[in-house]
Design an enzyme around this catalytic site. Structure first.
Site, mmCIF file in Angstrom:
data_model
loop_
_atom_site.group_PDB
_atom_site.id
_atom_site.type_symbol
_atom_site.label_atom_id
_atom_site.label_comp_id
_atom_site.label_asym_id
_atom_site.label_seq_id
_atom_site.Cartn_x
_atom_site.Cartn_y
_atom_site.Cartn_z
ATOM 1 N N ASP A 172 -13.347 0.282 -15.506
ATOM 2 C CA ASP A 172 -13.964 1.570 -15.769
ATOM 3 C C ASP A 172 -12.928 2.690 -15.844
ATOM 4 O O ASP A 172 -13.094 3.656 -16.584
ATOM 5 C CB ASP A 172 -14.991 1.895 -14.681
ATOM 6 N N ASN B 14 -16.717 11.195 -15.110
ATOM 7 C CA ASN B 14 -17.410 10.853 -13.870
ATOM 8 C C ASN B 14 -17.746 12.083 -13.040
ATOM 9 O O ASN B 14 -18.909 12.390 -12.821
ATOM 10 C CB ASN B 14 -16.551 9.914 -13.016
ATOM 11 N N ARG C 65 -19.441 23.558 4.243
ATOM 12 C CA ARG C 65 -18.391 23.192 5.211
ATOM 13 C C ARG C 65 -18.441 21.682 5.328
ATOM 14 O O ARG C 65 -19.375 21.116 5.906
ATOM 15 C CB ARG C 65 -18.629 23.858 6.559
ATOM 16 N N ALA D 183 -20.531 6.428 -8.996
ATOM 17 C CA ALA D 183 -19.152 6.316 -8.545
ATOM 18 C C ALA D 183 -19.019 6.925 -7.144
ATOM 19 O O ALA D 183 -19.769 6.557 -6.240
ATOM 20 C CB ALA D 183 -18.227 6.993 -9.558
ATOM 21 N N TYR D 184 -18.092 7.859 -6.951
ATOM 22 C CA TYR D 184 -17.862 8.446 -5.632
ATOM 23 C C TYR D 184 -19.134 9.083 -5.077
ATOM 24 O O TYR D 184 -19.418 9.002 -3.883
ATOM 25 C CB TYR D 184 -16.734 9.470 -5.761
ATOM 26 N N ALA D 185 -19.917 9.724 -5.941
ATOM 27 C CA ALA D 185 -21.140 10.386 -5.473
ATOM 28 C C ALA D 185 -22.090 9.400 -4.804
ATOM 29 O O ALA D 185 -22.769 9.744 -3.830
ATOM 30 C CB ALA D 185 -21.834 11.086 -6.644
ATOM 31 N N SER E 206 -21.274 6.690 -3.133
ATOM 32 C CA SER E 206 -20.754 6.326 -1.806
ATOM 33 C C SER E 206 -20.962 7.448 -0.802
ATOM 34 O O SER E 206 -20.919 7.206 0.407
ATOM 35 C CB SER E 206 -19.269 5.970 -1.905
ATOM 36 N N ALA F 85 -19.481 14.263 3.725
ATOM 37 C CA ALA F 85 -19.445 14.414 5.178
ATOM 38 C C ALA F 85 -19.623 15.872 5.593
ATOM 39 O O ALA F 85 -18.746 16.460 6.236
ATOM 40 C CB ALA F 85 -18.135 13.854 5.737
#
Length: 298
Positions: free
Chosen positions: A71, A145, A173, A187-189, A191, A210
């Site tokens: 990818d 992405n 924050r 993708a990262y979103a 996870s 986080a």
């Protein structure tokens, strides 16, 4: 004739990539197509016997580009070819393969069906982004992405203010903030517990990484919005700070007061899949969703 000139691009660092590239090239040649090898791919795999071309030349000459890789290779090529309107098809020679959706073992048959005009088309949104400091653009980039503002070291959280179309939305924050397209929603979103957006949706998703406040949740917004994220506080320290990532491109010089401006790009990218392709089937395979036995399963 569909796609009279076809370009081949490979993740040339992979061991054994030359063999599948040459197999696809021979099939294309046998089908009467002109074949172009991306110049870095040709140089690093030792492939000869086919003309080579830069990505810009591919954009001007090719009617279709085929990626053999993962990818990441597809993301990089899509950003470069988007202004030229060249569609892409991806053969998975990587791990997940959300957008390089053709299995390697089915590559020649799948590409043959595309050449015959039997394919599905997906149009994917890109993001246009820039970092502005005191009214001066510092860096700009496209992303297929996501665009991510995040802390660069192991220090404290970043603090940022988010505006959408000039309207105040929230203070963040957190370790970071992801702005993802439907393509990047897996993708990262994903996870970071963001939602999956179907590629046909005209939307974006903002996902905190986080966050300090657990009620700070992802939010989906229309993709014709302009998002501004102003860094109000960055972690301090020699090896810390704040970075911006545009897909795999990073800029690590973000300072307090800098504004990250993100909006839908003027160009889109088209992905081609063999007839019968199903996005939901891809999700089931890649995410290992439970499947019913029988005809409903892949």
């Amino acid at each position: 004739m569909h796609f009279p000139t076809v370009a081949l691009v490979g993740r040339y660092h992979d061991t054994g990539i030359a063999a599948p590239l040459l197999a696809v090239a021979q099939m294309l040649r046998d089908a009467g197509r002109e074949v172009l090898f991306e110049s870095d791919t040709a140089a690093n795999t030792g492939v000869t016997g086919y003309p080579s071309a830069t990505v810009e030349e591919i954009g001007r000459r090719a009617a279709l580009a085929i990626v053999v890789g993962g990818d990441g290779t597809m993301l990089a090529l899509a950003r470069q070819l988007a202004p030229f309107g060249v569609p892409l098809a991806g053969i998975n020679h990587g791990r997940l393969g959300f957008i390089t959706s053709i299995p390697l073992e089915n590559a020649t048959d799948a590409i043959a069906s595309i050449l015959d005009g039997q394919y599905e088309t997906e149009e994917r949104t890109l993001l246009s982004s820039c970092v502005v400091r005191d009214g001066t653009p510092m860096v700009s980039a496209l992303a297929l992405n996501d665009v991510v503002m995040s802390r660069a070291g192991a220090g404290g959280m970043i603090e940022a203010t988010v505006q959408v179309d000039g309207l105040y939305m929230s203070n963040q924050r957190a370790d970071g903030l992801i702005i993802a397209t439907p393509t990047g929603s897996t993708a990262y979103a994903l996870s970071a517990n963001g939602p999956i957006l179907h590629p046909a949706l005209r939307g974006l998703v903002l996902v905190p990484v986080a966050p300090q406040t657990l009620s700070n949740r992802p939010i989906a917004i229309p993709d014709d919005c302009t998002i501004e994220v102003t860094l109000t506080r960055a972690p301090s320290g020699h090896d810390q700070g704040c970075s911006v990532h545009f897909d795999m491109q990073s800029w690590s010089s973000l300072q307090e007061g800098d504004r990250l401006v993100v909006k839908r790009a003027d160009h889109t990218i088209r992905f081609l899949h063999p007839a019968g392709y199903s996005y939901f089937s891809t999700l089931r395979r890649k995410l290992h969703w439970n499947q019913m036995s029988g005809a409903a399963a892949d």
